[in-house]
Write a protein that holds these residues in place. Structure first.
Motif, mmCIF file in Angstrom:
data_model
loop_
_atom_site.group_PDB
_atom_site.id
_atom_site.type_symbol
_atom_site.label_atom_id
_atom_site.label_comp_id
_atom_site.label_asym_id
_atom_site.label_seq_id
_atom_site.Cartn_x
_atom_site.Cartn_y
_atom_site.Cartn_z
ATOM 1 N N ILE A 81 -6.148 -13.944 17.250
ATOM 2 C CA ILE A 81 -6.672 -13.858 16.090
ATOM 3 C C ILE A 81 -5.676 -13.566 15.082
ATOM 4 C CG2 ILE A 81 -8.212 -12.386 14.531
ATOM 5 C CD1 ILE A 81 -9.997 -11.828 16.931
ATOM 6 N N THR A 89 -9.018 -9.158 10.168
ATOM 7 C CA THR A 89 -8.442 -9.262 11.414
ATOM 8 C C THR A 89 -9.388 -8.372 12.511
ATOM 9 O OG1 THR A 89 -6.427 -8.152 11.269
ATOM 10 C CG2 THR A 89 -6.511 -10.496 11.172
ATOM 11 N N THR A 90 -9.379 -7.156 12.022
ATOM 12 C CA THR A 90 -10.109 -5.999 12.606
ATOM 13 C C THR A 90 -11.431 -6.198 12.987
ATOM 14 O OG1 THR A 90 -8.269 -4.271 12.068
ATOM 15 C CG2 THR A 90 -10.433 -3.544 12.964
ATOM 16 N N HIS A 93 -11.797 -9.119 15.390
ATOM 17 C CA HIS A 93 -11.267 -8.649 16.899
ATOM 18 C C HIS A 93 -12.481 -7.972 17.301
ATOM 19 C CE1 HIS A 93 -8.029 -6.967 19.598
ATOM 20 N NE2 HIS A 93 -8.593 -7.813 19.938
ATOM 21 N N ASN A 94 -13.221 -6.952 16.489
ATOM 22 C CA ASN A 94 -14.268 -6.181 17.083
ATOM 23 C C ASN A 94 -15.311 -6.825 17.723
ATOM 24 O OD1 ASN A 94 -12.580 -3.901 16.736
ATOM 25 N ND2 ASN A 94 -13.538 -3.174 14.957
ATOM 26 N N SER A 97 -14.810 -9.188 20.679
ATOM 27 C CA SER A 97 -14.494 -8.355 21.946
ATOM 28 C C SER A 97 -15.932 -8.129 22.788
ATOM 29 C CB SER A 97 -13.892 -7.064 21.660
ATOM 30 O OG SER A 97 -14.486 -5.921 20.544
ATOM 31 N N TYR A 104 -8.884 -7.050 26.279
ATOM 32 C CA TYR A 104 -8.191 -6.574 25.109
ATOM 33 C C TYR A 104 -7.280 -5.214 25.211
ATOM 34 C CZ TYR A 104 -12.551 -4.431 24.308
ATOM 35 O OH TYR A 104 -13.685 -3.663 24.408
ATOM 36 N N PRO A 147 -11.020 -2.412 20.620
ATOM 37 C CA PRO A 147 -9.875 -3.173 20.762
ATOM 38 C C PRO A 147 -8.667 -2.821 19.757
ATOM 39 C CG PRO A 147 -11.428 -4.249 19.714
ATOM 40 C CD PRO A 147 -12.080 -3.207 20.143
ATOM 41 N N GLU A 149 -4.273 -3.587 18.362
ATOM 42 C CA GLU A 149 -3.359 -4.548 18.259
ATOM 43 C C GLU A 149 -2.300 -4.488 19.373
ATOM 44 O OE1 GLU A 149 -0.976 -4.905 14.595
ATOM 45 O OE2 GLU A 149 -2.601 -4.768 13.296
ATOM 46 N N LEU A 214 -7.930 -11.468 24.761
ATOM 47 C CA LEU A 214 -8.381 -11.339 23.217
ATOM 48 C C LEU A 214 -7.354 -10.627 22.480
ATOM 49 C CD1 LEU A 214 -10.171 -12.746 20.839
ATOM 50 C CD2 LEU A 214 -11.559 -10.601 21.150
ATOM 51 N N LYS A 216 -5.067 -9.575 18.697
ATOM 52 C CA LYS A 216 -5.148 -9.588 17.401
ATOM 53 C C LYS A 216 -4.001 -8.844 17.181
ATOM 54 C CE LYS A 216 -6.624 -6.337 14.896
ATOM 55 N NZ LYS A 216 -6.041 -5.157 14.022
ATOM 56 N N SER A 217 -3.085 -9.610 15.956
ATOM 57 C CA SER A 217 -1.797 -9.151 15.685
ATOM 58 C C SER A 217 -1.466 -9.909 14.473
ATOM 59 C CB SER A 217 -0.688 -8.838 16.671
ATOM 60 O OG SER A 217 -0.955 -7.698 17.322
#
Length: 387
Positions: A81, A89-90, A93-94, A97, A104, A147, A149, A214, A216-217
């Motif tokens: 992501i 992005t958060t 990601h949530n 997930s 993650y 999750p 970063e 998965l 996310k950064s």
């Protein structure tokens, strides 16, 4: 208007900072870069140094017990992501997930990447009582199992990360070449790849099954060619958001994160200028690199659409990337969506001068993503009424 200096660093995130999980060797390397240190950051510096000794000990012990098994672990193609900070992005990601096919980094893997396999069961019960209930930068809930970063983990493991800016915000020469990674030496490239692969294998080994990772950064937005070289079948989800919201929210993020985790006083004018330049650079890099992603391995999401219709937008993600299991995700994410209804975002006031500055600096984003410029006249009138 922004303040030129920001010296208040009272932490709102509890006793831990991003450097709490650093090992002793990397702590010495960090100090050899000569970070500027303020009195209010001295406590974090000392505690990180003390913890670095125990982190190195537990890391060595973990390697003795788990390294052979971890190295034999096979990886499934990961999903990344990407997008600029504060673009959603958060949230994405949530939500993703909640799909059981994904694994993650959680809080333990993020804070203590060198020994979480060994210590997480104990640390989870000790540390979770010391964590804040909400993230200081955006009021999002903080729990051990949500999750996190992976960039923080990478930084703690080998220091080759743009997140060094947390401690060296006034020394961009220390961290800027760690965005795209194309300026690394062959030795640095080898270390970066081996460390990243080993960290991902640890996550997979911990899960006990070969599930997709998965991650996310926002920093990975700059590394699409690098990541495709490592993982040719990787999938990417890029999310974007109203540039006005991103600008003000990212500035708040930097002030909060750098204040709560760094050691040096903050120059807010330099912090804002650097943030603005990074955003434009991220646009240029993404516009260039998205063309090399194979068909069916990249999907773009508009944050406002995701917020309005999360089920519909995630269905599009799964269909475009040819991901299975959407029905399970739709069912699993309902409790999270229900909790999100009570979530309160930060609000930012903006006058005509700020609106003009943001639009002129980030005009490309407005044109690239189809956002309209706010009418400055109404902002001027609003400012007059408020005054």
């Amino acid at each position: 208007m922004t303040k030129p200096q920001e010296k208040n660093s009272g932490s709102t995130q509890g006793p831990f900072c991003v450097w709490s999980g650093i090992g002793f060797t990397n702590f010495v390397k960090l100090m050899s870069l000569r970070p500027r240190i303020r009195w209010s950051g001295l406590g974090r510096l000392i505690s990180s140094g003390i913890l670095s000794v125990s982190n190195s000990f537990f890391s060595m012990l973990e390697n003795l017990i788990y390294s052979r098994k971890v190295k034999k672990t096979k990886l499934e193609p990961p999903v990344f992501i990407i997008g600029h900070w504060r673009s959603g992005t958060t949230l994405l990601h949530n939500l993703m997930s909640k799909d059981d096919q994904f694994i993650y980094p959680n809080m333990g893997a993020m804070l203590f990447p060198s020994h979480f396999l060994l210590t997480e069961r104990v640390l989870k019960h000790v540390v979770k009582h010391l964590l804040p209930k909400q993230r200081p930068m955006d009021n999002m809930p903080v729990t051990w199992d949500l999750p996190q970063e992976d960039e923080t983990s990478i930084m703690l493991l080998h220091l080759m990360s743009p997140y060094l800016a947390i401690t060296f915000s006034d020394q961009p020469e220390v961290y800027k070449r760690y965005y795209e990674l194309d300026q690394l030496t062959p030795r640095e490239t080898s270390i970066w790849k081996k460390t990243f692969l080993y960290f991902m294998k640890k996550l997979t080994y911990k899960a006990g099954a070969n599930k997709h990772i998965l991650l996310k950064s926002p920093t990975h937005t700059f590394r699409i060619p690098f990541l495709l070289e490592m993982f040719p079948d990787a999938r990417f989800v890029y999310i974007y958001r109203d540039p006005y919201k991103v600008y003000n929210s990212t500035l708040h993020l930097r002030k909060t994160m750098f204040g709560d985790n760094g050691f040096a006083p903050l120059d807010m004018e330099k912090l804002e200028e650097d943030m603005s330049n990074i955003y434009v650079n991220h646009l240029n890099v993404y516009e260039r690199d998205r063309k090399i992603v194979p068909e069916g391995q990249l999907h773009e999401v508009r944050f406002e659409d995701l917020e309005e219709d999360p089920v519909g937008e995630l269905r599009k993600v799964y269909e475009h990337l040819n991901l299975s299991g959407f029905e399970g995700l739709e069912q699993n994410m309902q409790p999270y969506l229900k909790d999100q209804k009570s979530y309160k975002k930060n609000k930012y006031e903006m006058d005509a001068a700020q609106e003009k500055k943001i639009y002129e600096r980030w005009q490309k984003a407005f044109e690239m993503f189809g956002y309209e410029r706010l009418p400055s006249e109404s902002l001027v009138q609003k400012a007059r009424v408020a005054s």
